[in-house]
Motif scaffolding. Structure first.
Motif, short mmCIF file in Angstrom:
data_model
loop_
_atom_site.label_atom_id
_atom_site.label_comp_id
_atom_site.label_asym_id
_atom_site.label_seq_id
_atom_site.Cartn_x
_atom_site.Cartn_y
_atom_site.Cartn_z
N LEU A 43 -13.59 -3.92 27.00
CA LEU A 43 -13.80 -3.57 25.59
C LEU A 43 -12.47 -3.39 24.86
CD1 LEU A 43 -16.95 -1.25 25.42
CD2 LEU A 43 -16.77 -3.74 25.36
N PHE A 89 -2.57 -10.20 28.13
CA PHE A 89 -3.19 -11.37 27.50
C PHE A 89 -2.64 -12.68 28.07
CE2 PHE A 89 -5.27 -9.98 23.26
CZ PHE A 89 -5.76 -8.83 23.86
N GLY A 116 -17.17 -2.64 18.31
CA GLY A 116 -16.73 -2.57 19.71
C GLY A 116 -17.47 -3.46 20.69
N PHE A 117 -18.53 -4.14 20.25
CA PHE A 117 -19.34 -4.93 21.17
C PHE A 117 -19.07 -6.44 21.03
CE2 PHE A 117 -23.20 -2.20 22.63
CZ PHE A 117 -22.33 -1.24 23.09
N GLY A 118 -18.02 -6.82 20.32
CA GLY A 118 -17.67 -8.24 20.21
C GLY A 118 -18.41 -8.94 19.08
N PHE A 119 -18.28 -10.28 19.09
CA PHE A 119 -18.89 -11.11 18.04
C PHE A 119 -20.40 -11.22 18.22
CE2 PHE A 119 -14.72 -13.05 19.12
CZ PHE A 119 -14.06 -12.87 17.91
N LYS A 135 -9.99 -5.22 25.11
CA LYS A 135 -9.53 -6.55 24.68
C LYS A 135 -10.17 -6.96 23.35
CE LYS A 135 -9.41 -9.64 28.14
NZ LYS A 135 -10.02 -10.31 29.34
N GLY A 136 -11.27 -6.30 22.99
CA GLY A 136 -11.81 -6.48 21.64
C GLY A 136 -12.91 -7.50 21.48
N PHE A 137 -13.21 -8.26 22.54
CA PHE A 137 -14.20 -9.33 22.42
C PHE A 137 -15.55 -8.95 23.04
CE2 PHE A 137 -11.78 -13.58 21.63
CZ PHE A 137 -11.19 -13.03 20.51
N LEU A 196 -16.30 -6.52 14.94
CA LEU A 196 -15.39 -6.15 16.04
C LEU A 196 -15.11 -4.65 16.04
CD1 LEU A 196 -12.81 -9.06 16.46
CD2 LEU A 196 -15.09 -8.77 17.45
N LEU A 223 -8.77 -13.97 27.37
CA LEU A 223 -9.74 -13.47 26.41
C LEU A 223 -10.92 -14.44 26.42
CD1 LEU A 223 -8.04 -12.50 23.02
CD2 LEU A 223 -9.48 -11.06 24.44
N MET A 224 -12.12 -13.93 26.45
CA MET A 224 -13.31 -14.80 26.42
C MET A 224 -14.46 -14.04 25.78
SD MET A 224 -15.11 -16.80 29.61
CE MET A 224 -13.84 -18.05 29.72
N TYR A 225 -15.20 -14.70 24.92
CA TYR A 225 -16.39 -14.03 24.37
C TYR A 225 -17.65 -14.78 24.80
CZ TYR A 225 -17.50 -17.30 20.53
OH TYR A 225 -17.89 -18.39 19.80
#
Lengths: 341, 341
Positions: free
Chosen positions: A182, B107, B185-188, A184-186, B182, B112-114
């Motif tokens: 979390l 990083f 806090g739970f991403g896109f 990392k923000g994504f 964002l 980073l991956m969503y």
């Protein structure tokens, strides 16, 4: 109507209709090979599936066989969409209270929801397979719905009409991977491994009075290592109904038939302490993280460990007469072994 | 081998094989009805699809028809898994520079991956359908791969072997919805609407020398409203290869056949300014957000607007001889209209 998916028959298994009492089932290959296929053509398949359901219940089905949950996969072994809300704000309030943080006002009007991975669900009796206990394995007992096609921007009223089936889900979480992820923000990714669903998916009409305003008003029973762990009512303290959650998911994109939308961990407020254990006379919890937070507030540190290899969790819901509605999710934590294909 | 999916034939369309020069195609219903079906049974279907491909290329195919990208859907019209990396760290560095923030050291080692939504992709020539221009419509031009079955914990070497096909993708982003989302806090979720993929998916062997170490070493061509906008090399400044991205996605869960893993917006560093426009002699950009960030660094505020109704974007990649490899994604922003089912 109650539907389930036999493990035999390939990656999508084989659709069957299950009797109301979960004692018998009948295969329906001439109606639909898989649940996804049935959902893709619901207007045609649903009436025919209902006919089989009626015959199973009155004992006139031609090819009824005894139902054993161990033979079944999650109703959708793989799905095109799995999005999980966080509709029980008590869960959020509890976590924030443990670190003396406020819950943002917007959380009461704008649902929290994360995009889950839906390609490789496991069956309701399959192990929770992990490579390391150090990942911090936790259960999350929830309710979920399967939708039909939902247009972009659908209202909650429209969304409510597109709820086809209701299930239970164990949204397994790897707690020790969450903070870094979390940060990392994504959002979640590695911290949310494969979920398992109840062996049986049920149409809303089957739930009778327990299904009101797109909420399921019955206690959700969670047993951890054979001991009662939670029995909060899924219809209480649910800030957002399933209709609202589906509408949220469809705000900027269409949802196609077979999309699964989850409630988030069921959690009842139970007064000022934000919940207490069954042993202490409360309704308990639907995830270990919550009792650990409670322990932190009360004693300064968490006491209950996350799940270890060999630990078991059972998730079930009973109707007013004590009959299991969806069958039970019953999983044991085990080391991951690669599947043969 | 080049594969594509005709829009006709239901929700999954109809699989076809396309000739190397993208001039002809042949239907293959006896080999596999859909691309997902072919991927589910790759060991059996791939050799037979390759036979058809060889015949299309040497002019001996029995039922070749003229190829028109307008007839085609994304290769997988709906998929079970769509996860998008952010492998071009320059993109992250640029965004952080605009707000005087450091890029965390992790990083450069931890991708980073969503988790994206994969239930309702749109076709390469379908509109970018939105309900409001105020959402801040942006393109993101990327490369993506489709995998076979990947076990949990697969190494990058193992993951590399499971890369079946390569495509281009327009990972549409709704920039004005991102900050609030964002911050939760739970991403896109709502900020990432339906993506579109190139009309043709290509096996890695077809890419020859351009496919090295699981990176695609060719410029990606982006045209915005008919003007050249970007042509960065997708093989440069890619911090994580596709093998590493697939391994990251499979760290705590299996990926099943047909999983799509994206590269993130292609972005070349081009020296200290972290990129400059084609008009200024640079290689330009693969998303509008990046040029707006650059403008903010240079002049204090962004100048280039996000996409409005009627704006168009074209994304394509050419081989060393100038031939289109995947066909073009070519989309116009339009108001959303509910689809008839």
């Amino acid at each position: 109507m109650k539907l389930a998916t036999l493990k035999t028959g390939g990656r999508d298994g084989s659709l069957v209709v299950v009797s109301r009492d979960l004692k018998t089932y009948q295969r329906v290959p001439k109606i639909a090979a898989s649940l996804q296929h049935a959902l893709d053509n619901w207007d045609i398949t649903a009436p025919r599936l209902r006919e089989v359901y009626a015959m199973l219940n009155d004992g006139t089905a031609l090819a009824a066989q005894p139902f054993d949950a161990a033979d079944f996969h999650s109703p959708l072994p793989r799905a095109y969409q799995w999005a999980d809300g966080s509709a029980y704000i008590n869960h959020v309030e509890l976590v924030r209270k443990a670190r003396n943080a406020e819950v943002p006002e917007s959380f009461y009007t704008d649902p929290l929801m994360y995009q889950g991975g839906s390609d490789s669900f496991v069956g309701p009796r399959d192990p929770i397979a992990v490579q390391s206990e150090e990942w911090g394995v936790d259960l999350e007992a929830e309710v979920a719905v399967i939708t039909g096609d939902v247009p972009m921007g659908a209202s909650p009223e429209r969304a409510a009409q597109e709820i086809r089936l209701v299930m239970l889900v164990n949204d397994v979480s790897l707690r020790n991977l969450i903070p870094n992820e979390l940060a990392k923000g994504f959002g979640f990714f590695q911290s949310k491994p494969a979920s398992a669903f109840s062996p049986v998916a049920v149409s809303p009409d089957e739930l009778g009075d327990a299904w009101q305003d797109s909420k399921l008003r019955l206690p959700l029973s969670v047993t951890l290592n054979g001991q009662p762990f939670g029995r909060p009512n899924a219809g209480e303290d649910m800030t957002f109904s399933f209709a609202q959650l589906v509408a949220h998911a469809a705000k900027t994109r269409e949802l196609i038939a077979g999309s699964i939308i989850g409630s988030g961990t069921v959690s009842n407020k139970q007064g000022s302490l934000n919940g207490s254990s069954i042993a202490n006379g409360g309704v308990g919890y639907c995830c270990i993280a919550e009792v650990r937070t409670y322990e932190t507030i009360e004693t300064g540190s968490p006491k209950t460990p996350f799940m270890k290899f060999g630990d078991t969790v059972r998730i079930e819901m009973f109707d007013k007469d004590g009959a299991s509605i969806f069958g039970a999710i019953d999983q044991k934590v085990e080391p991951y072994v690669e599947r043969a294909r």
